[in-house]
Design an enzyme around this catalytic site. Sequence first.
Site, PDB file in Angstrom:
ATOM      1  N   ASN A 156       0.272  -1.392  -0.066  1.00  0.00           N
ATOM      2  CA  ASN A 156      -0.221   0.168  -0.325  1.00  0.00           C
ATOM      3  C   ASN A 156       0.750   1.304  -0.037  1.00  0.00           C
ATOM      4  O   ASN A 156       0.531   2.494  -0.316  1.00  0.00           O
ATOM      5  CB  ASN A 156      -1.138  -0.103   1.187  1.00  0.00           C
ATOM      6  N   ARG A 164      11.422   3.302   4.772  1.00  0.00           N
ATOM      7  CA  ARG A 164      11.578   3.204   6.387  1.00  0.00           C
ATOM      8  C   ARG A 164      12.039   2.218   6.484  1.00  0.00           C
ATOM      9  O   ARG A 164      12.331   2.460   7.903  1.00  0.00           O
ATOM     10  CB  ARG A 164      10.095   3.345   6.493  1.00  0.00           C
ATOM     11  N   LYS A 179      12.015  -7.862   0.687  1.00  0.00           N
ATOM     12  CA  LYS A 179      10.827  -8.486   0.202  1.00  0.00           C
ATOM     13  C   LYS A 179      10.569  -7.779  -0.548  1.00  0.00           C
ATOM     14  O   LYS A 179       9.609  -7.701   1.045  1.00  0.00           O
ATOM     15  CB  LYS A 179      11.001  -9.708   0.587  1.00  0.00           C
ATOM     16  N   GLY A 233       2.852  -5.899   7.872  1.00  0.00           N
ATOM     17  CA  GLY A 233       1.592  -6.639   7.265  1.00  0.00           C
ATOM     18  C   GLY A 233       0.623  -6.973   8.015  1.00  0.00           C
ATOM     19  O   GLY A 233       0.013  -5.778   9.264  1.00  0.00           O
ATOM     20  N   SER A 234      -0.410  -7.628   7.942  1.00  0.00           N
ATOM     21  CA  SER A 234      -1.652  -7.975   8.324  1.00  0.00           C
ATOM     22  C   SER A 234      -1.219  -9.177  10.016  1.00  0.00           C
ATOM     23  O   SER A 234      -0.012  -8.975  10.164  1.00  0.00           O
ATOM     24  CB  SER A 234      -2.229  -9.064   7.499  1.00  0.00           C
ATOM     25  N   GLU A 255       4.849  -4.412  12.738  1.00  0.00           N
ATOM     26  CA  GLU A 255       4.422  -2.609  12.103  1.00  0.00           C
ATOM     27  C   GLU A 255       2.188  -3.647  11.697  1.00  0.00           C
ATOM     28  O   GLU A 255       2.828  -4.149  10.094  1.00  0.00           O
ATOM     29  CB  GLU A 255       4.491  -1.733  11.190  1.00  0.00           C
ATOM     30  N   LEU A 256       1.140  -4.674  11.869  1.00  0.00           N
ATOM     31  CA  LEU A 256       0.332  -5.041  11.945  1.00  0.00           C
ATOM     32  C   LEU A 256      -0.955  -4.115  11.690  1.00  0.00           C
ATOM     33  O   LEU A 256      -0.480  -3.202  11.133  1.00  0.00           O
ATOM     34  CB  LEU A 256       0.221  -5.681  13.171  1.00  0.00           C
ATOM     35  N   CYS A 289      -3.505   0.980   6.850  1.00  0.00           N
ATOM     36  CA  CYS A 289      -3.442   0.977   8.599  1.00  0.00           C
ATOM     37  C   CYS A 289      -3.616   1.976   9.803  1.00  0.00           C
ATOM     38  O   CYS A 289      -4.713   1.089   9.903  1.00  0.00           O
ATOM     39  CB  CYS A 289      -2.357   0.441   8.785  1.00  0.00           C
ATOM     40  N   GLU A 386      -9.964  -4.522   9.164  1.00  0.00           N
ATOM     41  CA  GLU A 386      -9.960  -3.633   8.454  1.00  0.00           C
ATOM     42  C   GLU A 386     -10.789  -2.980   7.194  1.00  0.00           C
ATOM     43  O   GLU A 386     -10.869  -4.082   6.898  1.00  0.00           O
ATOM     44  CB  GLU A 386      -8.520  -3.745   8.099  1.00  0.00           C
ATOM     45  N   GLU A 463       8.898   2.434  13.823  1.00  0.00           N
ATOM     46  CA  GLU A 463       9.206   3.193  12.909  1.00  0.00           C
ATOM     47  C   GLU A 463       9.853   4.515  13.109  1.00  0.00           C
ATOM     48  O   GLU A 463       8.872   5.191  12.945  1.00  0.00           O
ATOM     49  CB  GLU A 463       9.201   2.417  11.400  1.00  0.00           C
TER      50      GLU A 463
END
Length: 482
Positions: A156, A164, A179, A233-234, A255-256, A289, A386, A463
């Site tokens: 996204n 970051r 990745k 991610g999730s 970071e979810l 998010c 979400e 972050e």
Amino acid sequence: MLEPDAIASVPTDLFIGGAWQRTARRMDVEDPSTGEVLCTVADADPGEAAGALDAAVAAQAGWASTSPRARSEILSRAHALVLEHADRLALIMTLEMGKPLTEARGEVVYAAEFLRWFAEEAVRVDGGYMSAPGGGSRFLITRQPVGPSLLVTPWNFPLAMGARKIGPALAAGCTCVIKPAPQTPLCTLALVDLLTEAGLPAGVVNVITTSRAADVMTPLILDGRARKLSFTGSTAVGKHLLELCARTVMRTSMELGGNAPFLVFDDADLDAPVAGALAAKMRNIGQACTAANRILVHRTVAAEFTRRLTERMAALPMGRGVADGVVVGPLIDRAAVDKVAALVADATGRGAQVRTGGTRAEGAGNFYPATVLTGVPDDARLCHTEIFGPVAAISEFDTETEAVRRANNTPYGLVSYVFTEGLARGLRVSEALEAGMVGLNLGVVSNPAAPFGGVKESGLGREGGRVGIEEFLETKYIGVPA
């Protein structure tokens, strides 16, 4: 720059040990606004991924011993190059991800600022010195790089999330394997190409693109030589990765997911929360998010707030992100459209009313119009997951205590938003909200100079900000005789 030229300017192979490495397997990168294939990129297998880790491990000692100033200057040159190529990078981003071109340009600047921020932080890593309280020895405290790091970025914010993570890793003296998401690999490949132009030594950053994340990343996590995983991610995937990392006690940053409440109190000047809601909801077409997921408005101002927000949302132009004036671009894929449509159907089935939008767009591309729902009950599915789409879900509250209770009634805790003219109430509510970040009369909280991250099931670590580089540093104590 023409669209074909922008795509053709991006390397599409794996980047391992300072060289572009072609693979037999390729995967398509599609334009979500048309469904057309933009290009193909390398589709790495576990063996090729292992080669990337080999390169990062081999380069670690040399990069760690590179002076902080030298690392800083490379990041500074990369910052300048990203800005120099801003129009090209923005067009690449819009083509592979769909966000409107104006917003993509903003992300390029945002990404570049991470490189500049961590260029400045690279030369500020410090330690300590003290005498033992009981005498007899002295303590030297040093900070050293964690070591080779695995970086996994989402689709996204394809350029900003790469910057970051890469920025603090390089500033701290860590090599890495990154990745990117299979939907949006081009921004990462273009960024690493610019880092190479800025003078980054071979093997310090390696890129593996793959459609088989679990097969490729699991062996790297379990290998034992990588000492850090930074994942965005999730929550479901994050939990699985934490279990894997536990086997080698690997340092993690997670970071979810989020489920951000947006609280509007009765003393708010409605111009501010309407503008704030538009920013918090529609940034990246709602695919963030940090997006306002549950808009809770005091009953006495709910009707007027809804009228104003609906008017603004209904007027947002929808279309392909490269077109002039477009604000609502496509969602990332057809599954995303299906999810949003199902969440809206569930909410309306439970009594919510559609004020604008609410029906998926016809024709090619993954479009869903800006939508406003009112009377959304707390048991609606979109209140517990979400939305990741352009749907503003509004419900009403009566008291401050009720608003805070409902806001905190979620396993997530990334960000919350509060709009009130009362300073005491603003601070009181901000402190009571269970979130890692709070926007107090502010609809966008992300800033490279601020610590970004959540509590509860929204993640671990931070972050950005002064603490961002800490995620890639270990503390070492050296005892010395007095």
